[in-house]
Design a protein around this motif. Structure first.
Motif, PDB file in Angstrom:
ATOM      1  N   TYR A  92       4.665   9.186   4.476  1.00 34.87           N
ATOM      2  CA  TYR A  92       5.988   9.542   3.966  1.00 34.87           C
ATOM      3  C   TYR A  92       7.104   8.683   4.565  1.00 34.87           C
ATOM      4  O   TYR A  92       8.136   9.168   5.011  1.00 34.87           O
ATOM      5  CB  TYR A  92       6.231  11.058   4.136  1.00 34.87           C
ATOM      6  CG  TYR A  92       5.143  11.792   3.411  1.00 34.87           C
ATOM      7  CD1 TYR A  92       5.141  11.845   2.025  1.00 34.87           C
ATOM      8  CD2 TYR A  92       4.054  12.313   4.105  1.00 34.87           C
ATOM      9  CE1 TYR A  92       4.086  12.421   1.340  1.00 34.87           C
ATOM     10  CE2 TYR A  92       2.988  12.887   3.423  1.00 34.87           C
ATOM     11  CZ  TYR A  92       3.007  12.927   2.046  1.00 34.87           C
ATOM     12  OH  TYR A  92       1.957  13.472   1.366  1.00 34.87           O
ATOM     13  N   TYR A 124       0.015  -2.479   8.693  1.00 37.70           N
ATOM     14  CA  TYR A 124      -0.339  -1.328   7.851  1.00 37.70           C
ATOM     15  C   TYR A 124      -1.766  -0.882   8.189  1.00 37.70           C
ATOM     16  O   TYR A 124      -2.706  -1.640   7.981  1.00 37.70           O
ATOM     17  CB  TYR A 124      -0.189  -1.716   6.374  1.00 37.70           C
ATOM     18  CG  TYR A 124      -0.886  -0.777   5.414  1.00 37.70           C
ATOM     19  CD1 TYR A 124      -0.503   0.566   5.308  1.00 37.70           C
ATOM     20  CD2 TYR A 124      -1.939  -1.226   4.628  1.00 37.70           C
ATOM     21  CE1 TYR A 124      -1.164   1.417   4.445  1.00 37.70           C
ATOM     22  CE2 TYR A 124      -2.595  -0.375   3.750  1.00 37.70           C
ATOM     23  CZ  TYR A 124      -2.202   0.952   3.676  1.00 37.70           C
ATOM     24  OH  TYR A 124      -2.852   1.804   2.829  1.00 37.70           O
ATOM     25  N   TYR A 136      10.991   9.002   0.256  1.00 44.12           N
ATOM     26  CA  TYR A 136       9.796   9.353  -0.507  1.00 44.12           C
ATOM     27  C   TYR A 136      10.154  10.377  -1.586  1.00 44.12           C
ATOM     28  O   TYR A 136      10.741  11.433  -1.278  1.00 44.12           O
ATOM     29  CB  TYR A 136       8.777   9.966   0.449  1.00 44.12           C
ATOM     30  CG  TYR A 136       7.357   9.567   0.154  1.00 44.12           C
ATOM     31  CD1 TYR A 136       6.831   8.383   0.645  1.00 44.12           C
ATOM     32  CD2 TYR A 136       6.542  10.391  -0.612  1.00 44.12           C
ATOM     33  CE1 TYR A 136       5.532   8.014   0.383  1.00 44.12           C
ATOM     34  CE2 TYR A 136       5.235  10.038  -0.881  1.00 44.12           C
ATOM     35  CZ  TYR A 136       4.739   8.846  -0.378  1.00 44.12           C
ATOM     36  OH  TYR A 136       3.447   8.488  -0.645  1.00 44.12           O
ATOM     37  N   GLU A 165      -8.693   6.662  -9.684  1.00 44.19           N
ATOM     38  CA  GLU A 165      -8.559   7.663 -10.766  1.00 44.19           C
ATOM     39  C   GLU A 165      -8.780   6.993 -12.128  1.00 44.19           C
ATOM     40  O   GLU A 165      -9.536   7.504 -12.966  1.00 44.19           O
ATOM     41  CB  GLU A 165      -7.168   8.320 -10.713  1.00 44.19           C
ATOM     42  CG  GLU A 165      -6.994   9.322 -11.840  1.00 44.19           C
ATOM     43  CD  GLU A 165      -5.701  10.139 -11.753  1.00 44.19           C
ATOM     44  OE1 GLU A 165      -4.979  10.042 -10.742  1.00 44.19           O
ATOM     45  OE2 GLU A 165      -5.438  10.875 -12.722  1.00 44.19           O
ATOM     46  N   GLU A 185     -10.677   2.619   4.996  1.00 46.30           N
ATOM     47  CA  GLU A 185      -9.684   2.900   6.030  1.00 46.30           C
ATOM     48  C   GLU A 185     -10.340   3.681   7.160  1.00 46.30           C
ATOM     49  O   GLU A 185      -9.993   3.556   8.327  1.00 46.30           O
ATOM     50  CB  GLU A 185      -8.532   3.709   5.395  1.00 46.30           C
ATOM     51  CG  GLU A 185      -7.299   3.839   6.248  1.00 46.30           C
ATOM     52  CD  GLU A 185      -7.074   5.244   6.721  1.00 46.30           C
ATOM     53  OE1 GLU A 185      -7.965   5.785   7.411  1.00 46.30           O
ATOM     54  OE2 GLU A 185      -6.013   5.810   6.416  1.00 46.30           O
TER      55      GLU A 185
HETATM   56  N1  EPU Z   1      -2.155   8.403  -7.210  1.00 42.15           N
HETATM   57  C1  EPU Z   1      -2.848   8.540  -8.391  1.00 42.15           C
HETATM   58  N2  EPU Z   1      -4.016   9.238  -8.366  1.00 42.15           N
HETATM   59  C2  EPU Z   1      -4.490   9.811  -7.227  1.00 42.15           C
HETATM   60  C3  EPU Z   1      -3.795   9.656  -6.037  1.00 42.15           C
HETATM   61  C4  EPU Z   1      -2.611   8.944  -6.061  1.00 42.15           C
HETATM   62  O1  EPU Z   1      -2.451   8.046  -9.429  1.00 42.15           O
HETATM   63  O2  EPU Z   1      -5.540  10.453  -7.309  1.00 42.15           O
HETATM   64  C5  EPU Z   1      -0.858   7.727  -7.243  1.00 42.15           C
HETATM   65  C6  EPU Z   1       0.271   8.734  -7.036  1.00 42.15           C
HETATM   66  O3  EPU Z   1       0.671   9.326  -8.244  1.00 42.15           O
HETATM   67  C7  EPU Z   1       1.354   7.906  -6.422  1.00 42.15           C
HETATM   68  C8  EPU Z   1       0.583   6.822  -5.660  1.00 42.15           C
HETATM   69  O4  EPU Z   1      -0.739   6.818  -6.176  1.00 42.15           O
HETATM   70  O5  EPU Z   1       2.143   7.305  -7.397  1.00 42.15           O
HETATM   71  C9  EPU Z   1       0.579   7.057  -4.160  1.00 42.15           C
HETATM   72  O6  EPU Z   1       0.006   8.342  -3.870  1.00 42.15           O
HETATM   73  P1  EPU Z   1       0.391   9.191  -2.565  1.00 42.15           P
HETATM   74  O7  EPU Z   1       1.869   9.280  -2.453  1.00 42.15           O
HETATM   75  O8  EPU Z   1      -0.390  10.428  -2.598  1.00 42.15           O
HETATM   76  O9  EPU Z   1      -0.049   8.271  -1.369  1.00 42.15           O
HETATM   77  P2  EPU Z   1      -1.326   7.369  -1.152  1.00 42.15           P
HETATM   78  O10 EPU Z   1      -0.906   5.944  -1.251  1.00 42.15           O
HETATM   79  O11 EPU Z   1      -2.440   7.804  -2.009  1.00 42.15           O
HETATM   80  C10 EPU Z   1      -0.830   7.107   1.374  1.00 42.15           C
HETATM   81  C11 EPU Z   1      -1.606   7.155   2.648  1.00 42.15           C
HETATM   82  C12 EPU Z   1      -1.782   8.589   3.126  1.00 42.15           C
HETATM   83  C13 EPU Z   1      -0.407   9.189   3.351  1.00 42.15           C
HETATM   84  C14 EPU Z   1       0.364   9.128   2.032  1.00 42.15           C
HETATM   85  C15 EPU Z   1       1.780   9.636   2.180  1.00 42.15           C
HETATM   86  C16 EPU Z   1      -3.040   5.220   2.698  1.00 42.15           C
HETATM   87  C17 EPU Z   1      -4.417   4.680   2.590  1.00 42.15           C
HETATM   88  N3  EPU Z   1      -2.899   6.515   2.487  1.00 42.15           N
HETATM   89  O12 EPU Z   1      -1.633   7.715   0.380  1.00 42.15           O
HETATM   90  O13 EPU Z   1      -2.466   8.555   4.382  1.00 42.15           O
HETATM   91  O14 EPU Z   1      -0.493  10.513   3.804  1.00 42.15           O
HETATM   92  O15 EPU Z   1       0.428   7.767   1.564  1.00 42.15           O
HETATM   93  O16 EPU Z   1       2.559   8.680   2.806  1.00 42.15           O
HETATM   94  O17 EPU Z   1      -2.119   4.464   2.997  1.00 42.15           O
HETATM   95  C18 EPU Z   1      -4.607   8.616   5.390  1.00 42.15           C
HETATM   96  O18 EPU Z   1      -4.349   7.503   5.852  1.00 42.15           O
HETATM   97  O19 EPU Z   1      -5.670   9.229   5.661  1.00 42.15           O
HETATM   98  C19 EPU Z   1      -3.636   9.267   4.516  1.00 42.15           C
HETATM   99  C20 EPU Z   1      -3.841  10.451   3.957  1.00 42.15           C
END
Ligand code: EPU
Ligand code: FAD
Length: 438
Positions: free
Chosen positions: A227, A260, A292, A376, A431
């Motif tokens: 976030y 990152y 965010y 997805e 990761e």
């Molecule tokens: N999205 C999809 N489908 C999905 C999941 C995500 O289309 O099934 C899209 C969402 O709609 C959004 C974008 O992908 O537009 C990003 O999704 P989200 O905000 O959930 O974040 P993320 O990039 O999937 C990253 C981190 C998380 C962290 C969140 C919040 C990484 C690898 N993951 O996830 O970290 O909590 O942002 O900042 O960078 C972790 O490292 O274990 C982890 C959970």
């Protein structure tokens, strides 16, 4: 190779004792009356103190070397009245002898909940116990695995060597000027408990990182982030014990080479250090991070000028609970893959074939893609295969329905990697740390 540190010394003509932990670190036991110790932890951050410590090591300061046994015999002869080191260096709590267990099931010690036995296991509560564990592993040629909260590992099989679980507790405020604080925390403390404590005290800056599982000691390993905030934004320094020499070393911000989900501890310095404490710079007047989109929607009912750091941490917790599985109910290790970073040319290629790809421009011209979106779109979201699958609310998270093996989860991961490569030409990188016996 024998441990070079700690070295034990006694100041001639007095009862003062020193445990020298590295070129810049020493713990001093100063006698107080005939029954007590005053314990000071020294870090030689400036040249005069560095020279003082060097002289102490080189016998120029009327000190003589004593054995570890004599050192601890003398330490035990008195009680500790006061200690400037509550974080388990050589404090009273830190001089117990190591407890080693055999054939321990790691399933409850990791969030993926995969069954895996470790041949030898120990929970360490002080720097000294870390060194004892390193010695034990070296003497028996056991391969060593460091564990914190086990929330970012996938165990592929049993661990034939030794696992060292980090249990160093404690927290100290080293400096507080009324706004900025320097807070040092034992590596074995829970990360989320630290965030809650900081929010409670009004020590701000960590609130966006609420509810990330795991330990404080692992937080710099992959520069945890969520976030809009990463641990590097509040990190000041860490101390780590060298796995070969036993030396205690301080890494400042630049030395950690954060990126990152990256740090030097996953690259050049991989498997060389046991992190024992981490210091953070927190601020009572820290800026709020609400860029965010999901945080903004969570807090839109509040007048902007009334939003507090606690509101942000609570919003983050609500968002996380709504899409990330609770490891206590469904085994997982958070995002299994990193969001891939592409150079402008590679990104344009993906964009021309997939105009809707979710992406974020980065400084320097490259682009980060949302791996969750790629997975997805490739059709994996919510899919179950055997005892594992892809989470139905967040495709980046692989889950264990209870009986999955590490191999089974890894096979699913590699099939996803192959499929995303075939459909998008993008290479996903895990990761989560893959733990295999070498
Ligand atoms: N999205 C999809 N489908 C999905 C999941 C995500 O289309 O099934 C899209 C969402 O709609 C959004 C974008 O992908 O537009 C990003 O999704 P989200 O905000 O959930 O974040 P993320 O990039 O999937 C990253 C981190 C998380 C962290 C969140 C919040 C990484 C690898 N993951 O996830 O970290 O909590 O942002 O900042 O960078 C972790 O490292 O274990 C982890 C959970
Ligand atoms: P472990 O899994 O025990 O260890 C991770 C690695 O660090 C291993 O290689 C281990 O050998 C090494 N290590 C651990 N401690 C030490 C030490 N003291 N010294 C040296 N090496 C050490 N991460 C994010 O960045 N952002 C998120 O939003 C996020 N969300 C998550 C959500 C869920 C539900 C889960 C299960 C995980 C999530 N994670 C997230 C991943 C994980 O929580 C973090 O990576 C966390 O920092 C791991 O801490 P740990 O103590 O559990 O480390």
């Amino acid at each position: 190779m024998m441990m070079e540190y700690p070295q034990f010394r006694m100041l001639e003509g007095t009862d003062s004792l020193y445990a020298i932990e590295g070129p810049r670190h020493a713990v001093e036991f100063q006698p107080l009356g005939s029954t007590e110790w005053l314990v000071h932890a020294h870090f030689a951050s400036d040249y005069p103190r560095f020279v003082w410590l060097q002289e102490l090591r080189e016998e120029a300061a009327q000190s003589k070397a004593i054995s570890k046994e004599v050192f601890f015999e003398r330490v035990h002869a008195r009680t500790v009245r006061e200690s400037s080191s509550k974080l388990g260096r050589f404090s009273a709590a830190g001089i117990e002898t190591l407890t080693l267990e055999s054939n321990v099931q790691l399933k409850p010690l990791t969030t993926f909940g995969v069954s895996s036995f470790t041949r030898h296991h120990t929970l360490v509560r002080s720097d000294e116990e870390v060194r004892q564990a390193l010695m034990a592993a070296e003497q028996s040629s056991w391969e060593l695995l460091i564990l914190g909260g086990g929330s970012n590992v996938l165990l592929h099989s049993d661990w034939e060597g030794m696992t060292l679980q980090q249990g160093i507790k404690g927290m100290e405020v080293l400096n507080d000027d009324g706004n900025c604080l320097e807070v040092v925390v034992g590596a074995g403390e829970s990360w989320h408990d630290l965030v809650l404590h900081a929010v409670e005290k009004g020590w701000n800056g960590l609130e966006n990182l609420a509810l990330i599982p795991g330990s404080v000691g692992a937080s710099p390993m992959q520069n945890i982030g969520a976030y809009g905030v990463e641990v590097k934004d509040r990190f000041l320094w860490l101390e780590a014990v060298n796995r070969k020499t036993g030396e205690l070393h301080r890494f400042d911000h630049a030395a950690c080479e954060f990126g990152y989900r990256e740090s030097i501890f996953k690259q050049k310095e991989k498997n060389l250090w046991v992190i024992v404490r981490v210091a953070f710079g927190l601020e009572r007047n820290a800026p709020l991070h609400m860029d965010y989109g999901a945080i903004q929607s969570e807090l839109q009912h509040l007048p902007p000028q009334e939003i507090t750091h606690r509101d942000v941490s609570e919003a983050v917790m609500r968002i996380r609970r709504s899409k990330l599985p609770d490891p206590a109910k469904l085994g997982n290790a958070g995002s299994f893959f990193k969001n891939p970073i592409l150079d402008p040319k590679a990104f344009q290629e993906v964009l021309s074939n997939h105009p809707n790809v979710i992406h974020y421009p980065l400084e320097g011209g490259s682009f980060k893609l949302a791996a969750g979106w790629l997975i997805e779109q490739a059709g994996w979201k919510g899919k179950r295969r055997g005892h594992c699958g892809v989470h139905d609310k967040q495709a980046l998270v692989l889950v264990n329905y209870g009986k999955a093996t590490g191999h089974e989860i890894w096979r699913l991961a590699t099939d996803i990697i192959d499929d995303v490569r075939a459909q998008f030409g993008v290479e996903l990188q895990p990761e989560v740390n893959q733990i295999r016996v070498s």
